[in-house]
Scaffold this motif. Sequence first.
Motif, PDB file in Angstrom:
ATOM      1  N   PHE A 101      15.743  -6.999   4.148  1.00  0.00           N
ATOM      2  CA  PHE A 101      14.618  -6.578   4.981  1.00  0.00           C
ATOM      3  C   PHE A 101      14.047  -5.242   4.504  1.00  0.00           C
ATOM      4  O   PHE A 101      12.825  -5.066   4.441  1.00  0.00           O
ATOM      5  CB  PHE A 101      15.043  -6.460   6.444  1.00  0.00           C
ATOM      6  N   LEU A 102      14.924  -4.294   4.188  1.00  0.00           N
ATOM      7  CA  LEU A 102      14.454  -2.983   3.725  1.00  0.00           C
ATOM      8  C   LEU A 102      13.730  -3.103   2.385  1.00  0.00           C
ATOM      9  O   LEU A 102      12.710  -2.444   2.168  1.00  0.00           O
ATOM     10  CB  LEU A 102      15.621  -2.004   3.636  1.00  0.00           C
ATOM     11  N   ALA A 103      14.245  -3.939   1.484  1.00  0.00           N
ATOM     12  CA  ALA A 103      13.604  -4.120   0.184  1.00  0.00           C
ATOM     13  C   ALA A 103      12.231  -4.771   0.323  1.00  0.00           C
ATOM     14  O   ALA A 103      11.277  -4.386  -0.366  1.00  0.00           O
ATOM     15  CB  ALA A 103      14.496  -4.959  -0.727  1.00  0.00           C
ATOM     16  N   VAL A 104      12.109  -5.749   1.214  1.00  0.00           N
ATOM     17  CA  VAL A 104      10.802  -6.377   1.436  1.00  0.00           C
ATOM     18  C   VAL A 104       9.824  -5.355   1.996  1.00  0.00           C
ATOM     19  O   VAL A 104       8.650  -5.313   1.602  1.00  0.00           O
ATOM     20  CB  VAL A 104      10.936  -7.606   2.369  1.00  0.00           C
ATOM     21  N   GLY A 105      10.275  -4.499   2.901  1.00  0.00           N
ATOM     22  CA  GLY A 105       9.409  -3.445   3.433  1.00  0.00           C
ATOM     23  C   GLY A 105       8.930  -2.499   2.358  1.00  0.00           C
ATOM     24  O   GLY A 105       7.748  -2.133   2.300  1.00  0.00           O
ATOM     25  N   VAL A 106       9.833  -2.096   1.468  1.00  0.00           N
ATOM     26  CA  VAL A 106       9.450  -1.202   0.361  1.00  0.00           C
ATOM     27  C   VAL A 106       8.504  -1.913  -0.593  1.00  0.00           C
ATOM     28  O   VAL A 106       7.511  -1.328  -1.057  1.00  0.00           O
ATOM     29  CB  VAL A 106      10.712  -0.699  -0.378  1.00  0.00           C
ATOM     30  N   TYR A 107       8.771  -3.187  -0.887  1.00  0.00           N
ATOM     31  CA  TYR A 107       7.907  -3.958  -1.780  1.00  0.00           C
ATOM     32  C   TYR A 107       6.495  -4.092  -1.204  1.00  0.00           C
ATOM     33  O   TYR A 107       5.501  -3.883  -1.903  1.00  0.00           O
ATOM     34  CB  TYR A 107       8.511  -5.340  -2.019  1.00  0.00           C
ATOM     35  N   VAL A 108       6.413  -4.426   0.071  1.00  0.00           N
ATOM     36  CA  VAL A 108       5.100  -4.559   0.713  1.00  0.00           C
ATOM     37  C   VAL A 108       4.370  -3.222   0.696  1.00  0.00           C
ATOM     38  O   VAL A 108       3.166  -3.164   0.422  1.00  0.00           O
ATOM     39  CB  VAL A 108       5.256  -5.093   2.159  1.00  0.00           C
ATOM     40  N   TYR A 109       5.099  -2.149   0.936  1.00  0.00           N
ATOM     41  CA  TYR A 109       4.475  -0.816   0.936  1.00  0.00           C
ATOM     42  C   TYR A 109       3.934  -0.461  -0.438  1.00  0.00           C
ATOM     43  O   TYR A 109       2.814   0.007  -0.573  1.00  0.00           O
ATOM     44  CB  TYR A 109       5.480   0.249   1.402  1.00  0.00           C
ATOM     45  N   THR A 110       4.740  -0.706  -1.489  1.00  0.00           N
ATOM     46  CA  THR A 110       4.287  -0.341  -2.842  1.00  0.00           C
ATOM     47  C   THR A 110       3.119  -1.199  -3.297  1.00  0.00           C
ATOM     48  O   THR A 110       2.231  -0.706  -3.981  1.00  0.00           O
ATOM     49  CB  THR A 110       5.451  -0.441  -3.838  1.00  0.00           C
ATOM     50  N   LYS A 111       3.106  -2.477  -2.959  1.00  0.00           N
ATOM     51  CA  LYS A 111       2.007  -3.343  -3.377  1.00  0.00           C
ATOM     52  C   LYS A 111       0.729  -3.075  -2.582  1.00  0.00           C
ATOM     53  O   LYS A 111      -0.370  -3.211  -3.108  1.00  0.00           O
ATOM     54  CB  LYS A 111       2.398  -4.822  -3.201  1.00  0.00           C
ATOM     55  N   ARG A 112       0.876  -2.704  -1.344  1.00  0.00           N
ATOM     56  CA  ARG A 112      -0.283  -2.536  -0.476  1.00  0.00           C
ATOM     57  C   ARG A 112      -0.895  -1.139  -0.543  1.00  0.00           C
ATOM     58  O   ARG A 112      -2.106  -0.994  -0.514  1.00  0.00           O
ATOM     59  CB  ARG A 112       0.145  -2.866   0.959  1.00  0.00           C
ATOM     60  N   PHE A 113      -0.035  -0.129  -0.626  1.00  0.00           N
ATOM     61  CA  PHE A 113      -0.531   1.239  -0.472  1.00  0.00           C
ATOM     62  C   PHE A 113      -0.429   2.107  -1.714  1.00  0.00           C
ATOM     63  O   PHE A 113      -0.894   3.237  -1.704  1.00  0.00           O
ATOM     64  CB  PHE A 113       0.196   1.927   0.696  1.00  0.00           C
ATOM     65  N   LEU A 114       0.189   1.638  -2.763  1.00  0.00           N
ATOM     66  CA  LEU A 114       0.293   2.463  -3.990  1.00  0.00           C
ATOM     67  C   LEU A 114      -0.468   1.866  -5.118  1.00  0.00           C
ATOM     68  O   LEU A 114      -0.839   0.782  -5.198  1.00  0.00           O
ATOM     69  CB  LEU A 114       1.756   2.656  -4.387  1.00  0.00           C
TER      70      LEU A 114
END
Length: 114
Positions: A101-114
Amino acid sequence: MLGVICWEVLGLLVLGLTLYLLAVAKTGTVIDNDGIQLTVRTRDGNIWYLPVAQTDGSRPYIAIGSQVVVMSAKTTRWKNTYVLMPKWRLLLSGLATALLFLAVGVYVYTKRFL
């Protein structure tokens, strides 16, 4: 951003639940099984008598000498007072789910906001 927060909250929730189970669960060995009641001795020497019969009438056989994880009835809402797996496997599965769950959150954050 809401999706990232949801994934991270789920990951932290599962991590907290895993740490709670680590503190509450006790590893034990089955010393007797008569088909109705399971007798388990935990590592600290306590003896637990747990029901084996299921609500549907089936009675699974749990071999004597099997390792089970015992939890107090106070900590379980549905009267599930034993888990048929070693404590380390319970811990690893909880940690793996939390990290997923934490990795998916980080992945979504990096793809969406970085």
